[in-house]
Design a protein around this motif. Structure first.
Motif, PDB file in Angstrom:
ATOM      1  N   ARG A 612       0.823  -1.203   0.000  1.00  0.00           N
ATOM      2  CA  ARG A 612       0.000   0.000   0.000  1.00  0.00           C
ATOM      3  C   ARG A 612       0.861   1.259   0.000  1.00  0.00           C
ATOM      4  O   ARG A 612       1.977   1.259   0.521  1.00  0.00           O
ATOM      5  N   ALA A 613       0.318   2.328  -0.578  1.00  0.00           N
ATOM      6  CA  ALA A 613       1.035   3.599  -0.604  1.00  0.00           C
ATOM      7  C   ALA A 613       1.148   4.137   0.822  1.00  0.00           C
ATOM      8  O   ALA A 613       0.140   4.252   1.518  1.00  0.00           O
ATOM      9  N   MET A 644      10.560  13.281  -1.625  1.00  0.00           N
ATOM     10  CA  MET A 644      11.285  12.098  -1.168  1.00  0.00           C
ATOM     11  C   MET A 644      10.725  10.868  -1.858  1.00  0.00           C
ATOM     12  O   MET A 644       9.547  10.823  -2.206  1.00  0.00           O
ATOM     13  N   GLU A 645      11.598   9.861  -2.049  1.00  0.00           N
ATOM     14  CA  GLU A 645      11.169   8.609  -2.642  1.00  0.00           C
ATOM     15  C   GLU A 645      10.911   7.576  -1.543  1.00  0.00           C
ATOM     16  O   GLU A 645      11.692   7.444  -0.599  1.00  0.00           O
ATOM     17  N   HIS A 646       9.811   6.814  -1.702  1.00  0.00           N
ATOM     18  CA  HIS A 646       9.422   5.824  -0.703  1.00  0.00           C
ATOM     19  C   HIS A 646       9.162   4.485  -1.395  1.00  0.00           C
ATOM     20  O   HIS A 646       8.129   4.327  -2.063  1.00  0.00           O
ATOM     21  N   PRO A 647      10.083   3.527  -1.287  1.00  0.00           N
ATOM     22  CA  PRO A 647       9.867   2.226  -1.932  1.00  0.00           C
ATOM     23  C   PRO A 647       8.881   1.375  -1.129  1.00  0.00           C
ATOM     24  O   PRO A 647       8.942   1.332   0.106  1.00  0.00           O
ATOM     25  N   ALA A 648       7.958   0.698  -1.846  1.00  0.00           N
ATOM     26  CA  ALA A 648       7.048  -0.260  -1.216  1.00  0.00           C
ATOM     27  C   ALA A 648       7.625  -1.649  -1.425  1.00  0.00           C
ATOM     28  O   ALA A 648       7.913  -2.055  -2.554  1.00  0.00           O
ATOM     29  N   HIS A 670      -3.497   3.336  -0.826  1.00  0.00           N
ATOM     30  CA  HIS A 670      -3.908   2.740  -2.102  1.00  0.00           C
ATOM     31  C   HIS A 670      -3.091   1.474  -2.346  1.00  0.00           C
ATOM     32  O   HIS A 670      -1.879   1.450  -2.127  1.00  0.00           O
ATOM     33  N   VAL A 671      -3.743   0.404  -2.814  1.00  0.00           N
ATOM     34  CA  VAL A 671      -3.038  -0.848  -3.085  1.00  0.00           C
ATOM     35  C   VAL A 671      -2.229  -0.690  -4.368  1.00  0.00           C
ATOM     36  O   VAL A 671      -2.783  -0.545  -5.463  1.00  0.00           O
TER      37      VAL A 671
END
Length: 692
Positions: A612-613, A644-648, A670-671
């Motif tokens: 999820r986000a 900023m970058e956020h890896p899932a 969000h999925v």
């Protein structure tokens, strides 16, 4: 004396726009605000004499609004603005913007475009100041270097090293690399970040000083040949190259006695040389890296050709003829052609000031930015305190812009007093509706090394992950008795002088508060505290020290002052106590059943199959495609939000289905992708049937 401007447009937003407008009003100058649609009701818009909307899309990006030179120029023409103050960030160091204003006959309240051009590129500025006897960090700084050339140069520079983007600032795109194997991925991420943030992915390399102090010098230069420095600020408390707490003067130099004074003079002289070498005009900051092991050794890092976020600490300690300085006023006067009214020998330092940046972010979740509505804001006041803020009472933090909410500045006769006042101010700061770093800031300034002034830019990283403190029994009792007995009023406009009965109940027999003749039966409530189920058995104190009014409850206990505020939009309550905040909700039987079923589902999968986000943002890269097999811990989708970058990451191994594409705008939770667990893993964790 040259007259000042009649009308100035402020090409910025947030707390810095509010701060500039405040000075313009004091000077009798008409202020023009600009705003993106998301900022239509922002504080800087309400406080300006006139405001102009930018962009026409429902949620335009910064590129469509605050970074759009043409729409800013159109706003200047439509309002008759004679000058533009850019604040910091956005177009403040954009040479094309400065040139466009010059061509349009509009004064840029900043340096000449050529000064920006020379200092705005880190490679060019480093080579330039080195030719004017300003020491620089060893490394390679040439334009147009490819990844292969940078990799080859890294071998001669040696590890550890620092990758830096040539354009921009604020630590964005900077990566520390400790060994050769880390370099390719770091270069790719640095280029992507620099390209997205600054439109220029040029990189260079520097030797990494392992025990660095970040010390910067404030300079002022007029158009009549006078340049002065206003001593230094220490900005060594940084996280991911972003400053967190700044102070003036630098405790490093103050702790060295006479030697510190000599270093201060040398730093100031080097900063003045750097500014004069480019014909600088206005307010600027020259940043230095100072070795903690050898404080008399310092290196030029860059010059910020604008006002700095941390400028208030300089304003709080610098005195000229016994009076303080307003740096925005000095910028305006210099831009209007006035000469500085003082010289270097007139500058004195008095006391100590410390600034803490209050961000909408969650320190317990690796400082993940938080966006949304701050429905309740209460900021501190008192002796020696100053708060520069973008929000009063309530406001919205947009996912498209920087998450800074406010700066809390404390001044004291000495550093210990300033830190003590700052801690007290942060304890009184209440911001509800979004996660903030207030509790973290209090823990940071309470650190033994910070209190002693033993600072370096790696200190925060060494402290490791942050965890919020557990709520005390008294705080949990407070939340349970208020929520469990229906004391909070859902309608914030309806005052309550006494706890009302819960909706649909009649009289004391239906309250369900455990009252009985004889010994009082203690009541247990199940609360959801920040997503965790917490059973609370009320202590004997109950609600003895609780007062309730208009959707707000207050607890005044022994050493405890807590608030519980009802959020009508979400139907939940927020607890605030000493900088710690938490969402608190009363769990029903249905809630508890749903929680149990969700836990069973995760147990069967061996983890949560859905990625999820973490917050609203934009999908910037995909590391897997639908049908690929992925491993647990593998990054699948990267979302960019608040610069900023956020890896899932996949929580389980299996076959992935990706639900988004690069460029998609996604809301929080969000999925992004789903992983079908490997059959073997799923069956291994599946509960046995009753007949087994």
């Amino acid at each position: 004396m040259t007259d000042l401007f009649e009308t100035v447009l402020v090409a910025n937003r947030g707390e810095i726009a509010v701060r500039i407008i405040r000075t313009l009003r004091r000077l009798g100058i008409r202020s023009i605000a600009v705003y993106a649609p998301d900022d239509a009701d922002a504080l800087h818009v309400r406080q300006a004499d006139e405001a102009v909307g930018l962009g026409d899309a429902e949620h335009p990006s910064a590129a469509d609004t605050y970074l759009n030179i043409e729409v800013i120029l159109a706003a200047c023409r439509s309002t008759g603005a004679q000058a533009v103050h850019p604040g910091y960030g956005f177009l403040s160091e954009n040479v094309e913007f400065a040139r466009a204003l010059e061509a349009a006959g509009i004064t840029f309240i900043g340096p000449p475009s050529e000064s920006i051009n020379l200092m705005g590129d880190k490679i060019r500025s480093k080579n330039h100041v080195q030719a004017h006897s300003v020491p620089v960090v060893p490394g390679i700084a040439e334009p147009g270097l490819s990844d292969a050339q940078l990799t080859e140069a890294a071998e001669s520079i040696g590890y550890p090293l620092l990758i830096k983007p040539s354009a921009g600032g604020g630590g964005k795109g900077m990566f520390a690399v400790t060994e050769p194997g880390e370099l390719p991925a770091a270069l790719a991420s640095a280029r992507r970040t620099a390209r997205n943030a600054f439109g220029d992915d040029t990189l260079f390399l520097e030797r990494l000083v392992t025990t660095p102090r970040h010390i910067e010098v404030q300079v002022l230069a007029d158009g009549h040949g006078r340049t002065v420095h206003l001593a230094e600020r220490e900005c060594s408390l940084q996280r991911r190259h972003q400053k967190v707490i700044e102070e003036a003067p630098a405790p490093l130099l103050d702790g060295l006695g006479r030697a510190g004074e000599e270093i201060r003079a040398r730093l100031g002289a080097a900063a003045v040389r750097a500014a004069e070498s480019v014909g600088y005009r206005g307010a600027g900051t020259v940043e230095f890296l100072v070795s903690d092991e050898a404080p008399d050794e310092f290196f030029f890092m860059e010059m910020n050709t604008r006002l700095q976020v941390e400028h208030p600490v300089t304003e709080e300690v610098v005195r000229v003829e016994g009076r303080g300085l307003d740096l925005v006023e000095q910028q305006v006067r210099i831009a209007a052609g006035q000469a500085l009214a003082f010289g270097q020998d007139d500058v004195r330092l008095s006391g100590h000031a410390v600034e803490a940046r209050v961000y909408a972010e969650d320190p317990a979740a690796d400082f993940l930015p938080s966006a949304g509505k701050a429905f309740y804001v209460e900021l501190p006041q008192g002796e020696g305190l100053r708060v520069d803020t973008a929000i009063e009472g309530a406001g919205t933090i947009s996912a498209g812009f920087d998450p800074m909410i406010a700066k809390v500045i404390a001044r004291g006769a000495h550093r210990a007093e300033a830190l003590d006042r700052l801690d007290g101010a942060l304890a009184e700061t209440v911001i509800l509706g979004v996660a903030t770093n207030v509790e973290y800031l209090r823990s940071l300034i309470a650190d033994d090394d910070v209190a002693a002034g033993r600072l370096d830019t790696n200190l925060i990283a060494r402290r490791g992950a942050f965890s919020s403190r557990e709520l005390t029994g008294e705080e949990l009792d407070f939340a349970a008795v208020v929520l469990g007995t229906g004391m909070l009023v859902p309608d914030a406009g309806a005052p309550a002088t006494a706890p009302p009965p819960a909706a649909g109940r009649q009289g004391p027999w239906q309250l369900g508060d455990g009252w009985r003749l004889g010994e009082h039966r203690r009541r247990t409530y199940d609360l959801d505290v920040d997503g965790e189920a917490v059973p609370v058995t009320l202590g004997e104190s109950g609600a003895a020290r609780v007062t309730v009014n208009a959707g707000r409850a207050r607890l005044d206990g022994d050493g405890v002052s807590a608030k519980l505020v009802w959020d009508q939009d979400s139907g939940a309550a927020w607890l605030a106590s000493g900088g710690r905040t938490a969402t608190v909700r009363l769990l029903s039987r249905r809630d508890k059943l749903h929680r149990h079923l969700a836990q069973l589902k995760r147990a069967v999968a061996g983890g949560d199959p859905d990625l999820r986000a973490p917050m609203p943002g934009t999908v910037v890269s995909l590391s897997a495609s639908t049908g690929d097999r992925v491993e647990a811990g593998q990054p699948i989708v990267t979302v960019e939000a608040m610069k900023m970058e956020h890896p899932a990451l996949a929580a389980v191994s299996g076959i992935v289905t990706v639900h988004v594409a690069v460029g998609d705008q996604v809301p929080k939770s969000h999925v992004l992708a789903s992983v079908a667990p490997d059959a073997g893993e799923a069956s291994a964790t599946e509960p046995a049937s009753e007949g087994a």
